[in-house]
Design an enzyme around this catalytic site. Structure first.
Site, PDB file in Angstrom:
ATOM      1  N   GLU A 147       0.804  -1.389  -0.015  1.00 25.79           N
ATOM      2  CA  GLU A 147      -0.065  -0.103  -0.295  1.00 25.79           C
ATOM      3  C   GLU A 147       0.906   1.379   0.244  1.00 25.79           C
ATOM      4  O   GLU A 147       0.263   2.457  -0.113  1.00 25.79           O
ATOM      5  CB  GLU A 147      -0.920  -0.037   1.259  1.00 25.79           C
ATOM      6  CG  GLU A 147      -1.752  -1.420   1.349  1.00 25.79           C
ATOM      7  CD  GLU A 147      -2.661  -1.491   0.374  1.00 25.79           C
ATOM      8  OE1 GLU A 147      -3.224  -0.766  -0.137  1.00 25.79           O
ATOM      9  OE2 GLU A 147      -2.908  -2.738   0.021  1.00 25.79           O
ATOM     10  N   HIS A 171     -14.581  -4.788  -3.115  1.00 22.61           N
ATOM     11  CA  HIS A 171     -13.946  -3.485  -2.532  1.00 22.61           C
ATOM     12  C   HIS A 171     -14.912  -2.701  -1.420  1.00 22.61           C
ATOM     13  O   HIS A 171     -15.216  -1.699  -1.482  1.00 22.61           O
ATOM     14  CB  HIS A 171     -13.273  -2.290  -3.398  1.00 22.61           C
ATOM     15  CG  HIS A 171     -12.100  -1.921  -3.424  1.00 22.61           C
ATOM     16  ND1 HIS A 171     -10.929  -2.776  -3.658  1.00 22.61           N
ATOM     17  CD2 HIS A 171     -11.329  -0.770  -3.143  1.00 22.61           C
ATOM     18  CE1 HIS A 171      -9.886  -2.353  -3.426  1.00 22.61           C
ATOM     19  NE2 HIS A 171      -9.972  -0.992  -3.046  1.00 22.61           N
ATOM     20  N   ASP A 189     -11.233   2.259   2.539  1.00 26.94           N
ATOM     21  CA  ASP A 189      -9.949   1.950   2.653  1.00 26.94           C
ATOM     22  C   ASP A 189      -9.520   0.949   3.210  1.00 26.94           C
ATOM     23  O   ASP A 189     -10.299   0.398   3.940  1.00 26.94           O
ATOM     24  CB  ASP A 189      -9.384   3.123   3.541  1.00 26.94           C
ATOM     25  CG  ASP A 189      -7.826   3.457   3.281  1.00 26.94           C
ATOM     26  OD1 ASP A 189      -7.172   2.774   2.332  1.00 26.94           O
ATOM     27  OD2 ASP A 189      -7.284   4.417   3.784  1.00 26.94           O
ATOM     28  N   ARG A 248      -5.513  -4.893   2.654  1.00 32.55           N
ATOM     29  CA  ARG A 248      -4.955  -5.568   3.847  1.00 32.55           C
ATOM     30  C   ARG A 248      -5.845  -6.445   4.363  1.00 32.55           C
ATOM     31  O   ARG A 248      -5.452  -7.619   4.869  1.00 32.55           O
ATOM     32  CB  ARG A 248      -4.621  -4.323   4.768  1.00 32.55           C
ATOM     33  CG  ARG A 248      -3.172  -3.534   4.457  1.00 32.55           C
ATOM     34  CD  ARG A 248      -3.015  -2.284   5.030  1.00 32.55           C
ATOM     35  NE  ARG A 248      -3.940  -1.312   4.428  1.00 32.55           N
ATOM     36  CZ  ARG A 248      -4.160   0.100   5.201  1.00 32.55           C
ATOM     37  NH1 ARG A 248      -3.503   0.209   6.266  1.00 32.55           N
ATOM     38  NH2 ARG A 248      -4.893   0.859   4.344  1.00 32.55           N
ATOM     39  N   ARG A 272      -5.860  -9.625   2.251  1.00 31.36           N
ATOM     40  CA  ARG A 272      -4.718 -10.511   2.447  1.00 31.36           C
ATOM     41  C   ARG A 272      -4.840 -10.964   3.790  1.00 31.36           C
ATOM     42  O   ARG A 272      -4.184 -12.399   3.924  1.00 31.36           O
ATOM     43  CB  ARG A 272      -3.371  -9.681   2.240  1.00 31.36           C
ATOM     44  CG  ARG A 272      -3.000  -9.255   0.917  1.00 31.36           C
ATOM     45  CD  ARG A 272      -1.845  -8.661   0.585  1.00 31.36           C
ATOM     46  NE  ARG A 272      -1.919  -7.217   1.012  1.00 31.36           N
ATOM     47  CZ  ARG A 272      -2.144  -6.239   0.253  1.00 31.36           C
ATOM     48  NH1 ARG A 272      -2.839  -6.122  -0.537  1.00 31.36           N
ATOM     49  NH2 ARG A 272      -2.099  -5.122   0.821  1.00 31.36           N
TER      50      ARG A 272
END
Length: 364
Positions: free
Chosen positions: A67, A201, A205, A209, A212
């Site tokens: 990121e 999405h 924000d 992360r 993952r």
């Protein structure tokens, strides 16, 4: 490329989307490597939970690096040892680490679900880091877009689904995770699940992360791994431009085969590295424990070495607490180990910080 919000297909994928012969060899190899890594962990000389702290922190460093956060593992460990002042970049890494641990802990009482995602997202966005003002723990209610820094929605490389569709798509993803209704291998499924999460999405924000973190949590929940400690961020960061391109190709070209192949190759790459790491650490643990015990005739030495493997950058206070040894005894043991170049220090008279480079060099 993208001028309007993308409309994903629901899961499971249609039968025409995957040609498993295109990645059959990689799938077999990936499963073999992950199984080999698990057997090694079960039989490691060092209690595997002791390595979890530095390995998870390194995962946090690698995932936030994708990121754009530039922090080293040493810097994070120094902050954890209270020998360096914290900053927002390090705090982002620590937030990721805590979100990962929270997810592991919550799996004992929660399925992988919207509730789990939102709880981890609150942790990820806490402590006034970037994005902390962007609806932590809530799915987005406004349109977002993805692209190079400074891009607009007109020049974005990807525009996720419209906000009013997010709950529906996440509900479909949650159902697929817990009741997939297809006959795919779990490693192929997590490749699809990760891509679908990033495509939806759901947050304003932190999507990369959380997506993952989802990888080891899913593999653990399906008993592919014995502990949620198989992390892919390092392998993905290594080829991050491929990572983003192949994700986009699942959307705009419907090319799931290339994405799954890339994901399986990342698993193989990371498993090979993990296997080498465990073998090297086993040898290091045996060697340095033997040396330490030859220098210090005390049963407390093993507790100290175990603690140093758990926290390879430390102060007397942090390591004595971890090892459950008095600070005076700890200070004496550390002085001997430093004199014999097993550990090194910054040389300060007060609040000295010690570095176990033998392990750090392998983790970095």
């Amino acid at each position: 490329m993208a001028q309007v919000p993308f409309t994903p297909e629901n899961l499971p994928l249609g039968n025409d989307r995957l040609n498993q012969l295109m990645f059959l060899h990689e799938l077999i190899e990936a499963n073999k490597k992950v199984a080999q890594y698990q057997v090694l962990l079960q039989n490691t000389k060092l209690p595997s939970h002791l390595l979890l702290n530095p390995v998870m922190l390194n995962e946090a460093v690698q995932s936030t690096k994708i990121e754009g956060t530039q922090v080293t593992l040493d810097e994070v460990l120094e902050v954890e040892a209270h020998s360096r002042k914290n900053n927002k970049d390090v705090q982002e890494v620590l937030n990721y680490y805590h979100a990962l641990r929270d997810g592991m802990d919550r799996l004992s009482i929660l399925p992988i679900s919207t509730r789990l995602f939102k709880e981890m997202h609150i942790t990820l966005m806490s402590n006034n880091v970037r994005g902390s003002n962007r609806s932590p723990g809530e799915y987005r209610t406004i349109q977002n877009f993805i692209g190079p820094e400074g891009c607009t929605i007109e020049t974005a490389t990807y525009i996720p689904p419209q906000p009013h569709l997010v709950n529906s798509y996440m509900n479909n993803l949650e159902i697929y995770i817990n009741n997939p209704q297809d006959d795919l291998d779990e490693l192929v499924r997590i490749a699809i699940i990760h891509a679908q999460f990033e495509t939806i999405h759901p947050f304003l924000d932190g999507n990369g992360r959380i997506g993952r973190i989802l990888i080891p949590l899913y593999l653990y929940s399906k008993k592919v791994i014995d502990y949620p400690n198989f992390f892919l961020s390092e392998a993905l960061e290594r080829d991050k431009h491929k990572y983003y391109r192949y994700l986009n190709d699942t959307r705009y070209k419907g090319d799931w085969n290339q994405w799954v192949l890339f994901f399986l190759e990342a698993i193989i790459l990371q498993a090979d590295k993990n296997i080498r790491l465990i073998n090297e650490i086993n040898k290091l643990y045996d060697h340095d424990l033997d040396v330490a015990q030859s220098l210090i005739n005390s049963s407390g030495v093993k507790k100290l070495i175990d603690a140093v493997f758990q926290k390879p950058i430390f102060t007397v206070h942090t390591i004595s607490s971890t090892a459950d040894i008095s600070e005076a005894t700890c200070r004496r043991y550390l002085s001997i180990l430093e004199a014999n170049r097993i550990i090194f220090s910054d040389g300060k008279q007060r609040f000295k910080t010690y570095y176990y480079y033998n392990l750090l060099d392998k983790l970095r």
